[in-house]
Write a protein that holds these residues in place. Sequence first.
Motif: not given
Length: 432
Positions: A15, A17, A88, A92, A110-116, A155
Amino acid sequence: MCKAMWFYPVKKSCDWTTKNEIENDDLMELSGQSRGSPVDDELPLPKHHFISLVKLCVDFGFFVFAGDEYQQISGLAMGSPLSAVLACLFMETLERDHYRDIIGRHSTWLRYVDDVLVIVPRRSCLHHTLTRLNSVHEKIQFTVEEEEDQKLPFLDTLIHRGDEDLRFSVYRKPTNKDDYIHYYSANSNNTKSGVVIGFFLRALRICSPEFLESEVTYVIDSFMKHKYPKGLLLNLRKKAENILSRSNPVISSNFLVLPPCNLSQAISKYFGNTMNIASTSGEKIHDLIREKKQQKSNTDSAVYRIPCSGCDMAYYGETGRGFNTRICEHRADVRHHRTSNSMVVHVDEAGHLPNWEEAETIHEGLSKHKRKVMEAAYIATEKNMNTASGRFKLSKVAAAIIRTSARSRSSGDSSTPMLYKYAVYSPKCMYF
């Protein structure tokens, strides 16, 4: 931050960040390279004009601190609606052009905002990959955290790696204190119930079967420490389960905001699922103890009525520049036959002139917001020649409540129900 875990015999996941502080020019250059860009005919304005407007909004990052004016030249302004979207888009673009090649085609990103969350082959060198990722852009820097005891938090989810599958439970940071809304707080019952249901829904959506009961027990124990009755908590758990089991939930487009009181709860039960009911939080301690400034009455602020000389209709309006000034403007509109004025339209349709001598003010000294609400209330309840509903479109019931509230306050009646008083202060709650 990169949190890494071994995944099956061949892969491990991490993960990542990011810590970013990007330059506006770099962002606009990369974000402008959008995938599948539409042609100008599909946009409300040419693409290059749209990009120019976005760049203007991004570059105009001025603020005042300690009496001095500053311009933000690095990063995006906090609170701007554009910031999250552009950040974002920027990420991308970097993912498409650089990061995908660095992690390799056998890895998953797999990324959500600044967490990957990244799943990479077991033999990959995470720190070498981290160095390459951080070399792409000096403002985008990653840190990494690897799996411990076959667990990886991502998360609010804790991922457990088994021999053949993945299992999930709720993740809480070590600094978590379970400091939730107390049962005896001044918040409405709907607010307190909604918070508890939210925790149960999170458990039901995230937890694998073997972790669900322990998480539910944790939620119940946490709220019982804040004096929530256990019976209430068990009922709220059932409600959460019913919400989750709905295949096609009915979502009402009607929305009503009410003050926290017994009358509000009765209205909520009456409407049921036909209307979304929300409550305000009420006054805070700061509002109760602070010294309130005495507001000066604006004598130029008025809601007025201009009757028709030939029928029982009237024109209702509002102004903040004085009643006499507004009457002179209306006279000029009629004299020059400006059809944007409702009275001119009435003159054309009915052949009746306004009765200027009997024009009168109905309310004076109101704030701009209340003034516009009162105008809309009269238009909704009185026979009028107005061609528009005013700033607010109110139902006849809501308008009648607002007018009753205004009459009660002007007569000094302190027994007016809270809902009546609240209607004038927050008229948006009365839309139907």
